[in-house]
Design an enzyme around this catalytic site. Structure first.
Site, PDB file in Angstrom:
ATOM      1  N   ASP A   1       0.861  -1.183   0.000  1.00 18.63           N
ATOM      2  CA  ASP A   1       0.000   0.000   0.000  1.00 18.63           C
ATOM      3  C   ASP A   1       0.893   1.227   0.000  1.00 18.63           C
ATOM      4  O   ASP A   1       1.692   1.429   0.903  1.00 18.63           O
ATOM      5  CB  ASP A   1      -0.896   0.011   1.239  1.00 18.63           C
ATOM      6  CG  ASP A   1      -1.709   1.292   1.318  1.00 18.63           C
ATOM      7  OD1 ASP A   1      -2.387   1.606   0.327  1.00 18.63           O
ATOM      8  OD2 ASP A   1      -1.641   1.975   2.350  1.00 18.63           O
TER       9      ASP A   1
ATOM     10  N   GLU B   1      -1.495  -1.123  -5.922  1.00 21.32           N
ATOM     11  CA  GLU B   1      -2.703  -0.442  -6.368  1.00 21.32           C
ATOM     12  C   GLU B   1      -2.458   0.266  -7.689  1.00 21.32           C
ATOM     13  O   GLU B   1      -1.469   0.952  -7.862  1.00 21.32           O
ATOM     14  CB  GLU B   1      -3.109   0.632  -5.350  1.00 21.32           C
ATOM     15  CG  GLU B   1      -3.974   0.136  -4.251  1.00 21.32           C
ATOM     16  CD  GLU B   1      -4.301   1.261  -3.304  1.00 21.32           C
ATOM     17  OE1 GLU B   1      -5.479   1.523  -3.095  1.00 21.32           O
ATOM     18  OE2 GLU B   1      -3.351   1.887  -2.794  1.00 21.32           O
TER      19      GLU B   1
ATOM     20  N   CYS C   1     -12.625  -4.440   5.311  1.00 24.48           N
ATOM     21  CA  CYS C   1     -11.963  -5.220   6.353  1.00 24.48           C
ATOM     22  C   CYS C   1     -11.240  -6.397   5.697  1.00 24.48           C
ATOM     23  O   CYS C   1     -11.848  -7.158   4.945  1.00 24.48           O
ATOM     24  CB  CYS C   1     -12.989  -5.736   7.365  1.00 24.48           C
ATOM     25  SG  CYS C   1     -12.272  -6.887   8.560  1.00 24.48           S
TER      26      CYS C   1
ATOM     27  N   CYS D   1     -12.989  -9.867   7.263  1.00 30.10           N
ATOM     28  CA  CYS D   1     -14.344 -10.339   6.960  1.00 30.10           C
ATOM     29  C   CYS D   1     -14.961  -9.696   5.720  1.00 30.10           C
ATOM     30  O   CYS D   1     -16.042 -10.081   5.290  1.00 30.10           O
ATOM     31  CB  CYS D   1     -15.260 -10.117   8.167  1.00 30.10           C
ATOM     32  SG  CYS D   1     -15.693  -8.387   8.439  1.00 30.10           S
TER      33      CYS D   1
ATOM     34  N   CYS E   1     -12.892  -2.755  12.732  1.00 28.90           N
ATOM     35  CA  CYS E   1     -14.022  -3.327  12.004  1.00 28.90           C
ATOM     36  C   CYS E   1     -15.260  -3.354  12.889  1.00 28.90           C
ATOM     37  O   CYS E   1     -15.230  -3.869  14.006  1.00 28.90           O
ATOM     38  CB  CYS E   1     -13.705  -4.729  11.505  1.00 28.90           C
ATOM     39  SG  CYS E   1     -15.074  -5.428  10.579  1.00 28.90           S
TER      40      CYS E   1
ATOM     41  N   CYS F   1     -16.497  -7.593  12.626  1.00 30.40           N
ATOM     42  CA  CYS F   1     -15.786  -8.715  13.252  1.00 30.40           C
ATOM     43  C   CYS F   1     -14.830  -8.253  14.353  1.00 30.40           C
ATOM     44  O   CYS F   1     -14.206  -9.083  15.014  1.00 30.40           O
ATOM     45  CB  CYS F   1     -15.024  -9.531  12.211  1.00 30.40           C
ATOM     46  SG  CYS F   1     -13.538  -8.720  11.593  1.00 30.40           S
TER      47      CYS F   1
ATOM     48  N   ASP G   1      -2.925   1.159   6.970  1.00 25.35           N
ATOM     49  CA  ASP G   1      -2.170   0.826   5.762  1.00 25.35           C
ATOM     50  C   ASP G   1      -1.923  -0.669   5.633  1.00 25.35           C
ATOM     51  O   ASP G   1      -1.925  -1.218   4.530  1.00 25.35           O
ATOM     52  CB  ASP G   1      -0.831   1.578   5.749  1.00 25.35           C
ATOM     53  CG  ASP G   1      -1.029   3.083   5.727  1.00 25.35           C
ATOM     54  OD1 ASP G   1      -2.111   3.524   5.256  1.00 25.35           O
ATOM     55  OD2 ASP G   1      -0.134   3.810   6.182  1.00 25.35           O
TER      56      ASP G   1
HETATM   57 ZN    ZN Z   1     -14.137  -7.345   9.780  1.00 28.50          ZN
END
Ligand code: ZN
Length: 430
Positions: free
Chosen positions: A219, A303, A355, A358, A373, A376, A383
């Protein structure tokens, strides 16, 4: 020898037995490496005058040719093809004796450049029709031309000098041996008046299919240069604040001087020289960083940042342009080829907001440094979370040692090559 296209690399069929598709380890491939050498050149005063004059003539030729192409389209509704351009240049040269002073192949590079500009224009127009946000921009008249290109012939390379047809023997600093078949040679002048010779070569080489190392997602953030999905953070050794300040001071001093004055010219020269110095430092850092990455990992996902996305965010745009992001992606691509590594560009959408555990998508303002998150309960550096998502995206949800070891299978490899190809278009659009 039969060769076929496999992603971005040409593989010799004879090397390409079934083993390749089952296990990349220990298998070699034949690639055509493209490389550009850059040498500092020191033309004499007379030679500089000749080169400057030739650049001026090429500029005029370019503009005449563009005018002609526009006229042709206006009158006939048809595109002036490259074939038409080449024919027209030959005729134009006969009518204008001053062009005898320029090597014919250098003149024939002018239609090359214009037809490339046209091609890019048509490509962008097509992209725009397809709904992509791009500036189309018709090819424009040129204010100056600062390089001359010898496509195939007209030059001779000696130990300390380069002979150019219709120019003479130019001194250059031969700091490394040229390996491979020379495709083109260009003479360039920078804004501060330094001269360079760049030589593009192609070389067939046998390299390992993979260096057997792990896969990684990177990243390219704002605070750190690169956060890696394995938790490493590579600091960007960018230019110092002091150097940045000096650059700004020099830039300001131009606007303080009277337009057209000698002092303004002097200031502009100092600014150009200093910004060239800074971009050399940056380029050097990027070379080191990309070198480290392709030799430490077998698979790199990054990216694919789009310029249109960046402009909307000024803060982001500054940091990315400063770290010459597109340049970096290109370096990764070509260095990976010979290092047994694959570099893949992925869609950047929501990599920070998702996330990595999840898949839950939530808002992440730029000031938020930790990803918490809501679904979860994952608590992870912003980053690092993004880099994990980037790797997942490149391996279609299957993270881990994708390109190394026995787990690599043909369908995965194919999906990777497909993304590689879409990734490379960015280099062109820059
Ligand atoms: Zn999550």
């Amino acid at each position: 020898m039969r060769t076929r296209l496999y992603g971005r690399v040409l593989i010799d069929e004879s090397e390409c037995d079934n083993k390749i598709h089952i296990n990349f380890n220990g298998v070699i491939k034949m690639v055509i490496l493209k490389k550009t050498y850059k040498f500092r050149a020191y033309p004499s005063k007379e030679q500089k005058a000749i080169l400057n004059r030739q650049m001026l003539l090429c500029k005029e030729l370019y503009n005449h040719l563009l005018e002609k192409a526009k006229e042709h389209f206006r009158d006939t509704g048809k595109t002036f093809t490259k074939y038409d351009m080449v024919k027209w240049v030959t005729k134009f040269k006969k009518e204008h004796s001053e062009y005898n002073g320029v090597y014919s192949q250098v003149l024939q590079n002018v239609p090359d450049r214009l037809s490339k500009a046209y091609k890019n224009f048509f490509r962008r127009a097509k992209e725009k029709r397809g709904g992509k946000k791009v500036k189309v921009g018709f090819p424009r008249f040129r204010n100056f031309v600062s390089s001359l290109t010898y496509p195939q012939s007209g030059f001779k390379i000696e130990r300390k000098r380069i002979g150019l047809s219709k120019v003479g023997m130019i001194n250059f600093v031969n700091h490394r041996e040229i390996e491979g078949k020379i495709k083109t040679l260009s003479v360039k002048k920078t804004k501060s008046g330094e001269w360079y010779v760049t030589i593009s070569v192609e070389k067939e080489d046998i390299v390992p299919f993979t260096n057997g190392k792990e896969a990684v997602g990177i990243d390219l953030g704002i605070t750190n240069y690169a956060a890696l999905s394995d938790g490493k953070v590579l600091q960007n050794k960018d230019v110092s604040n002091k150097e940045r300040k000096t650059l700004r001071r020099l830039q300001k001093s131009i606007s303080r001087r009277k337009k057209g004055s000698k002092n303004r010219k002097k200031s502009a020269f100092r600014f150009a020289r200093y910004s060239e110095h800074i971009s050399r430092i940056r380029e050097d850092n990027l070379h080191k960083l990309s070198y480290y990455l392709v030799h430490s990992y077998s698979f790199i996902a990054y990216e694919e940042l789009r310029i249109a996305n960046m402009v909307r965010n000024r803060h982001l745009a500054k940091s990315i342009s400063e770290s010459s992001w597109g340049n970096f992606a290109q370096m990764l691509q070509y260095k990976a080829e010979s290092a047994g590594c694959v570099a893949v560009g992925v869609n950047p959408q929501n990599t920070s907001k998702t996330c990595s555990e999840c898949g839950n998508v939530q808002e992440m303002p730029l000031s938020e440094r930790t990803f918490n998150c809501g679904k979860c309960g994952l608590n992870i550096d912003r980053d690092l979370n993004a880099s994990k998502n980037i790797l997942k995206r490149a391996t279609s949800g299957q993270g881990g040692s994708h390109a190394s070891g026995d787990s690599a299978s043909a369908p995965q490899k194919e999906s990777a090559s497909r993304i590689v190809e879409s990734g490379t278009t960015l280099g062109v659009s820059r």
